[in-house]
Design a protein around this motif. Structure first.
Motif, mmCIF file in Angstrom:
data_model
loop_
_atom_site.group_PDB
_atom_site.id
_atom_site.type_symbol
_atom_site.label_atom_id
_atom_site.label_comp_id
_atom_site.label_asym_id
_atom_site.label_seq_id
_atom_site.Cartn_x
_atom_site.Cartn_y
_atom_site.Cartn_z
ATOM 1 N N ASP A 1 -13.411 -8.266 5.225
ATOM 2 C CA ASP A 1 -14.086 -7.228 4.447
ATOM 3 C C ASP A 1 -13.721 -5.835 4.961
ATOM 4 O O ASP A 1 -13.475 -4.906 4.172
ATOM 5 N N GLU A 2 -13.699 -5.680 6.288
ATOM 6 C CA GLU A 2 -13.345 -4.386 6.867
ATOM 7 C C GLU A 2 -11.893 -4.033 6.556
ATOM 8 O O GLU A 2 -11.577 -2.877 6.249
ATOM 9 N N GLN A 3 -11.003 -5.033 6.630
ATOM 10 C CA GLN A 3 -9.595 -4.792 6.320
ATOM 11 C C GLN A 3 -9.420 -4.385 4.855
ATOM 12 O O GLN A 3 -8.633 -3.494 4.535
ATOM 13 N N ALA A 4 -10.180 -5.051 3.974
ATOM 14 C CA ALA A 4 -10.103 -4.717 2.552
ATOM 15 C C ALA A 4 -10.587 -3.297 2.303
ATOM 16 O O ALA A 4 -10.010 -2.566 1.488
ATOM 17 N N GLN B 1 -9.353 2.422 1.100
ATOM 18 C CA GLN B 1 -9.378 3.840 1.462
ATOM 19 C C GLN B 1 -7.974 4.422 1.546
ATOM 20 O O GLN B 1 -7.726 5.559 1.115
ATOM 21 N N MET B 2 -7.031 3.641 2.083
ATOM 22 C CA MET B 2 -5.655 4.118 2.188
ATOM 23 C C MET B 2 -5.032 4.292 0.800
ATOM 24 O O MET B 2 -4.298 5.247 0.547
#
Length: 199
Positions: free
Chosen positions: A4-7, A12-13
């Motif tokens: 979830d954090e990676q997604a 954001q990127m």
């Protein structure tokens, strides 16, 4: 970092790359890239100092994100909500204070938008918006629909303190020792993180 954090980082990127592309800039890689984007968007101005060296100064007033970046509808909705909350949050806290003028919590007050306006040092429009903000949280209700309610019309504003305590972080001023008094929502802390009771 979990999935979830990676997604979220990837999202954001991608958003940042879209903002940069709007100004003909490459995807952001460094702090300098971020500054270049903010200068291009007129969020930051480069102004030479007395020694001729360029210095960064934020625009005043700062533009709204939707005015300088191509926000997706979901982003624009979030930004509108954030601006609404920022504008009327302090007024909503002053209305909450009306529920415990003598230290005891009252579950209901009888009032009008005119009375609330006087309490928050604002006008009936400010009072209406502040009440709307309270209603959005779900722990406050009104006896009448305030959408088009005349400012002089009396209504009852109610608070469900059980729900209030379960969903809000509340600040209660400072202790005599200078520590901030804070009440966290029910279940906010993991049971393993809760402080052990003092003996």
């Amino acid at each position: 970092m979990d999935e979830d954090e990676q997604a979220e980082v990837s999202r954001q990127m991608a958003d940042a790359a879209r903002y940069a592309a709007h100004y003909g800039l490459p995807p952001l890689q460094t702090n300098d890239d971020v500054i270049t984007l903010l200068v291009a968007a007129d969020v930051i101005h480069e102004i030479p100092g007395g020694d001729g060296v360029l210095r960064l100064h934020p625009a005043h007033p700062l533009p709204a994100p939707a005015d300088v970046f191509p926000l997706a509808e979901e982003e624009a909705t979030i930004q509108r909500q954030m601006r609404f909350e920022a504008a009327y949050e302090d007024d909503s806290y002053r209305i909450i204070d009306l529920f415990h003028p003598d230290g005891d919590r009252h579950s209901e007050i009888t009032t009008s938008l005119e009375r609330l306006a006087r309490a928050i040092d604002g006008d009936p429009h400010d009072a209406r918006q502040a009440v709307r903000l309270l209603l959005n949280e779900g722990d406050f209700t009104t006896s009448l629909d305030i959408t088009d309610l005349p400012p002089h019309k009396v209504f009852r504003l109610r608070c469900d303190w059980t729900q209030f305590d379960a969903t809000r972080i509340c600040f209660h001023g400072m202790t005599d020792e200078g520590h901030m008094q804070v009440t966290f929502p029910t279940g906010f802390l993991d049971p393993e993180d809760e402080p052990a009771p003092r003996e």
